[in-house]
Design an enzyme around this catalytic site. Sequence first.
Site, PDB file in Angstrom:
ATOM      1  N   LYS A  24      72.003  37.824   8.519  1.00  0.00           N
ATOM      2  CA  LYS A  24      72.842  38.872   9.104  1.00  0.00           C
ATOM      3  C   LYS A  24      74.252  38.296   9.176  1.00  0.00           C
ATOM      4  CE  LYS A  24      72.145  37.614  13.926  1.00  0.00           C
ATOM      5  NZ  LYS A  24      71.853  38.065  15.272  1.00  0.00           N
ATOM      6  N   ALA A  66      69.012  50.823   8.928  1.00  0.00           N
ATOM      7  CA  ALA A  66      68.196  50.519   7.745  1.00  0.00           C
ATOM      8  C   ALA A  66      68.904  49.449   6.922  1.00  0.00           C
ATOM      9  CB  ALA A  66      68.003  51.785   6.935  1.00  0.00           C
ATOM     10  N   CYS A  83      63.517  34.102  13.832  1.00  0.00           N
ATOM     11  CA  CYS A  83      62.718  34.605  14.958  1.00  0.00           C
ATOM     12  C   CYS A  83      61.730  35.695  14.586  1.00  0.00           C
ATOM     13  CB  CYS A  83      63.656  35.104  16.047  1.00  0.00           C
ATOM     14  SG  CYS A  83      64.835  33.850  16.548  1.00  0.00           S
TER      15      CYS A  83
HETATM   16  C1  UGA Z   1      66.326  38.075  17.558  1.00  0.00           C
HETATM   17  C2  UGA Z   1      66.331  38.983  18.796  1.00  0.00           C
HETATM   18  O1  UGA Z   1      67.213  40.097  18.594  1.00  0.00           O
HETATM   19  C3  UGA Z   1      66.776  38.206  20.039  1.00  0.00           C
HETATM   20  O2  UGA Z   1      66.660  39.035  21.195  1.00  0.00           O
HETATM   21  C4  UGA Z   1      65.870  36.995  20.210  1.00  0.00           C
HETATM   22  O3  UGA Z   1      66.256  36.190  21.309  1.00  0.00           O
HETATM   23  C5  UGA Z   1      65.914  36.138  18.958  1.00  0.00           C
HETATM   24  O4  UGA Z   1      65.509  36.944  17.825  1.00  0.00           O
HETATM   25  C6  UGA Z   1      64.971  34.985  19.149  1.00  0.00           C
HETATM   26  O5  UGA Z   1      63.766  35.206  19.251  1.00  0.00           O
HETATM   27  O6  UGA Z   1      65.431  33.843  19.307  1.00  0.00           O
HETATM   28  P1  UGA Z   1      68.220  37.160  15.861  1.00  0.00           P
HETATM   29  O7  UGA Z   1      67.082  36.621  15.052  1.00  0.00           O
HETATM   30  O8  UGA Z   1      69.394  36.280  16.149  1.00  0.00           O
HETATM   31  O9  UGA Z   1      67.675  37.662  17.310  1.00  0.00           O
HETATM   32  O10 UGA Z   1      68.783  38.394  15.088  1.00  0.00           O
HETATM   33  P2  UGA Z   1      68.838  39.967  15.258  1.00  0.00           P
HETATM   34  O11 UGA Z   1      70.218  40.389  15.551  1.00  0.00           O
HETATM   35  O12 UGA Z   1      67.781  40.454  16.136  1.00  0.00           O
HETATM   36  O13 UGA Z   1      68.497  40.406  13.745  1.00  0.00           O
HETATM   37  C7  UGA Z   1      67.263  40.068  13.142  1.00  0.00           C
HETATM   38  C8  UGA Z   1      67.170  40.699  11.781  1.00  0.00           C
HETATM   39  O14 UGA Z   1      67.014  42.109  11.883  1.00  0.00           O
HETATM   40  C9  UGA Z   1      68.384  40.478  10.899  1.00  0.00           C
HETATM   41  O15 UGA Z   1      67.956  40.174   9.581  1.00  0.00           O
HETATM   42  C10 UGA Z   1      69.109  41.812  10.944  1.00  0.00           C
HETATM   43  O16 UGA Z   1      69.896  42.065   9.816  1.00  0.00           O
HETATM   44  C11 UGA Z   1      67.941  42.770  11.029  1.00  0.00           C
HETATM   45  N1  UGA Z   1      68.305  44.061  11.638  1.00  0.00           N
HETATM   46  C12 UGA Z   1      68.698  44.135  12.939  1.00  0.00           C
HETATM   47  C13 UGA Z   1      68.227  45.222  10.875  1.00  0.00           C
HETATM   48  O17 UGA Z   1      67.863  45.176   9.672  1.00  0.00           O
HETATM   49  N2  UGA Z   1      68.536  46.415  11.447  1.00  0.00           N
HETATM   50  C14 UGA Z   1      68.922  46.511  12.739  1.00  0.00           C
HETATM   51  O18 UGA Z   1      69.191  47.647  13.204  1.00  0.00           O
HETATM   52  C15 UGA Z   1      69.005  45.337  13.504  1.00  0.00           C
END
Ligand code: UGA
Length: 433
Positions: A325, A255, A263
């Site tokens: 992040k 959370a 993305c």
């Molecule tokens: C995301 C996908 O995870 C990748 O698989 C994909 O290739 C990429 O988009 C894309 O389409 O190019 P990314 O945007 O780098 O990757 O970041 P994530 O690690 O997925 O995080 C995305 C957001 O979700 C961040 O703001 C992060 O803080 C949030 N998040 C993630 C949460 O709030 N909780 C979680 O448990 C995980």
Amino acid sequence: MKLTILGTGYVGLVSGTCFAELGHTVTCVDKDAAKINTLLAGQVPIYEPGLEDLVTKNINAKRLSFSNKLADNIPNAEAIFIAVGTPPHPETGRADLKYVEAVIDELAPHLKDNTVIITKSTVPVGTAAALTSRLKKLAPHKKIEVASNPEFLREGAAIGDFMAPDRIVVGCFSDHAKRVMEELYQPLTSQGIPLLITNPESAETIKYAANAFLATKISFINEMANLCEKTNGHIDDVAKGIGLDSRIGEKFLMAGPGYGGSCFPKDTMALTHIAEDHNVDLAIVKATIQSNDQRKHNLAARIINTLKKDRAFPSTITVLGLTFKANTDDMRDSPAITIIQDLVAEGAEIVAYDPEGTNQAKAIFGDTITYATSMEAAVEASTIIAILTEWPEFKELKSHLHDDQSYTVFDYRNLISELRPQDQHHKIGFKTP
Ligand code: UGA
């Protein structure tokens, strides 16, 4: 194999470098000559752990080169990857294919027979088919096919994600394209990594569906966190309890202040438009988008209302973390943008610190907020602190707090397990103190 990658943005640069690391000979092409010169010198214009070293290593091994001349690098390539941007159209929110179409038009006259062109950029369902038809008109006598090979890299973990992915997805029409893609990924499939070959429409849908599913998972856990705050449940226990069910899985159940980045927000929106074009209503994806938008405003309101109750608002607020992040300098669609804008609109003064994102943040906030150069300096500015990004150094917050002061900390990444008795610690998904 000899590969050409068109576009040296995030996806193009990481994929090109990793393909070189797998043993292929790769040329990354970009129109921007200054950027190409920077890359040739082994410098990487984005922050991605490990990337600069890998670029230098593969340049030195003569497997990786950079060029700003598209035409020179088309005839010899066995496979050409399109990794140019597909930004949302400013008015419609749909993925704008103008850069993809422009490179297709530019490369068409230089293609040799049987070259496989592959979209790596995230493109609407039906794009591989549409681009194949476009090419057939531009180069009618050549056997050419556009395949889809979506990428699933996460910023900050991109190299590991490329070199050890959960799966590789390829969508193609012909056996020839299938063979080329199998050869290309042989160094990974030989280690047991699954390669799923589908038709292009399925591959294109998989990319959007994966991102939309993960975004939904995040919004879901954030809503459960809201419930826990009223019921005395603990969100980390709830996430663990559901995540241990292998049908649900423990990942992406943290959370926080909502998802951001280049993305999830863009792709969830684009997916709803693709569905609308086919008269399909993606109610769950739409609810996810709305829930995520609302979340950022709600968390800003929580800070304002809590402080107002203690007659401590408007005030100076220290913000730790600006990027969407940790482990990136990327501010695109960062939840910090909405939260800070809401706080500033209500009269708060913001002193913000981010280990990597300050330059990008300056382009967004300008002088409406103050930028601290260290966590220590930021914490000196106020006894009210909001943690918006999970940078590991913020876990050490306690060691920066003064003994003779009490602090109010909005820990929107649940980074700190416990503060001192005199402090107010507002965690996500725990009953408010
Ligand atoms: C995301 C996908 O995870 C990748 O698989 C994909 O290739 C990429 O988009 C894309 O389409 O190019 P990314 O945007 O780098 O990757 O970041 P994530 O690690 O997925 O995080 C995305 C957001 O979700 C961040 O703001 C992060 O803080 C949030 N998040 C993630 C949460 O709030 N909780 C979680 O448990 C995980």
